[in-house]
Design an enzyme around this catalytic site. Sequence first.
Site, PDB file in Angstrom:
ATOM      1  N   HIS A 236      -2.661   7.872   6.710  1.00 46.11           N
ATOM      2  CA  HIS A 236      -1.674   8.756   6.086  1.00 46.11           C
ATOM      3  C   HIS A 236      -2.331  10.035   5.540  1.00 46.11           C
ATOM      4  O   HIS A 236      -1.690  11.081   5.466  1.00 46.11           O
ATOM      5  CB  HIS A 236      -0.986   8.049   4.915  1.00 46.11           C
TER       6      HIS A 236
ATOM      7  N   GLN B 299       2.917  10.091   1.245  1.00 46.80           N
ATOM      8  CA  GLN B 299       4.229   9.436   1.391  1.00 46.80           C
ATOM      9  C   GLN B 299       5.185   9.808   0.273  1.00 46.80           C
ATOM     10  O   GLN B 299       6.400   9.687   0.421  1.00 46.80           O
ATOM     11  CB  GLN B 299       4.061   7.908   1.428  1.00 46.80           C
TER      12      GLN B 299
ATOM     13  N   GLY C  13       0.831  -1.193   0.000  1.00 52.07           N
ATOM     14  CA  GLY C  13       0.000   0.000   0.000  1.00 52.07           C
ATOM     15  C   GLY C  13       0.866   1.244   0.000  1.00 52.07           C
ATOM     16  O   GLY C  13       1.996   1.222   0.492  1.00 52.07           O
TER      17      GLY C  13
ATOM     18  N   CYS D 125       5.478  -0.106   7.422  1.00 49.80           N
ATOM     19  CA  CYS D 125       5.160   1.060   6.580  1.00 49.80           C
ATOM     20  C   CYS D 125       6.385   1.389   5.730  1.00 49.80           C
ATOM     21  O   CYS D 125       7.505   1.400   6.242  1.00 49.80           O
ATOM     22  CB  CYS D 125       4.805   2.246   7.480  1.00 49.80           C
ATOM     23  N   LEU D 126       6.154   1.688   4.452  1.00 51.97           N
ATOM     24  CA  LEU D 126       7.284   2.026   3.573  1.00 51.97           C
ATOM     25  C   LEU D 126       7.983   3.300   4.046  1.00 51.97           C
ATOM     26  O   LEU D 126       9.131   3.530   3.691  1.00 51.97           O
ATOM     27  CB  LEU D 126       6.799   2.192   2.128  1.00 51.97           C
TER      28      LEU D 126
ATOM     29  N   HIS E 127      -4.739   1.637   7.403  1.00 52.08           N
ATOM     30  CA  HIS E 127      -3.373   2.160   7.553  1.00 52.08           C
ATOM     31  C   HIS E 127      -3.120   3.292   6.560  1.00 52.08           C
ATOM     32  O   HIS E 127      -2.632   4.374   6.932  1.00 52.08           O
ATOM     33  CB  HIS E 127      -2.373   1.010   7.339  1.00 52.08           C
ATOM     34  N   GLU E 128      -3.486   3.073   5.298  1.00 50.66           N
ATOM     35  CA  GLU E 128      -3.226   4.090   4.264  1.00 50.66           C
ATOM     36  C   GLU E 128      -4.105   5.323   4.466  1.00 50.66           C
ATOM     37  O   GLU E 128      -3.670   6.448   4.227  1.00 50.66           O
ATOM     38  CB  GLU E 128      -3.429   3.512   2.863  1.00 50.66           C
TER      39      GLU E 128
HETATM   40 ZN    ZN Z   1       2.319   3.556   5.815  1.00 50.12          ZN
END
Ligand code: ZN
Length: 187
Positions: free
Chosen positions: A153, A64, A59, A107-108, A149-150
């Site tokens: 953000h 991000q 995701g 998380c990236l 989660h996304e």
């Molecule tokens: Zn994340």
Amino acid sequence: MTSEVLVEKKKLEKPPLEIHTLGDRVLRQPAKRIAKIDSEIRDLVREMLQTMYSADGVGLAAPQVAVLKQLIVIDCEPDNPANPPVVLINPTIKRFTRDLCVVQEGCLSIPKVYLDVKRPEGIEVAYKDEYGRPQTLMATGLLSRAIQHEMDHLTGVLFVDRVENRLALTQELNKYGFSPQAVKPVP
Ligand code: ZN
């Protein structure tokens, strides 16, 4: 219909977008609704997907990559070429299920850090797809987790803000070179 946003699921040597990491201010800024869903947005979706696959993620949210727009891409089966990614624009959660579950998240934007987070198990989410068509989706399991989660953000919240085990959180962040001061616990 074959979507314009479908990209090959592979790692690029030079992904088109840079992923920002914990401590970068852009991750804490709220994203704006997208008024016009046009080819420029679809170009962004394509680049976000290429960047996500290159980073081995499931995701990615636009903030991000320093784009403050309400746009997320998700692919819970990045190794399955037959599974299309989900593109959610201006998503809103209509309903949470009552049951909560604890799942380890990563998380990236916080590479290598994995910690338990408690969230509702299932959701119903309304959004627009990459052609501006209204959609609703009932999700459970990994897809529900990834969407929640996304979507965090999009309001500047990171999964570490929701970690209850503060000791484990501090240890993990220190271990991978992140400052625990960058965490903003949710009330
Ligand atoms: Zn994340």
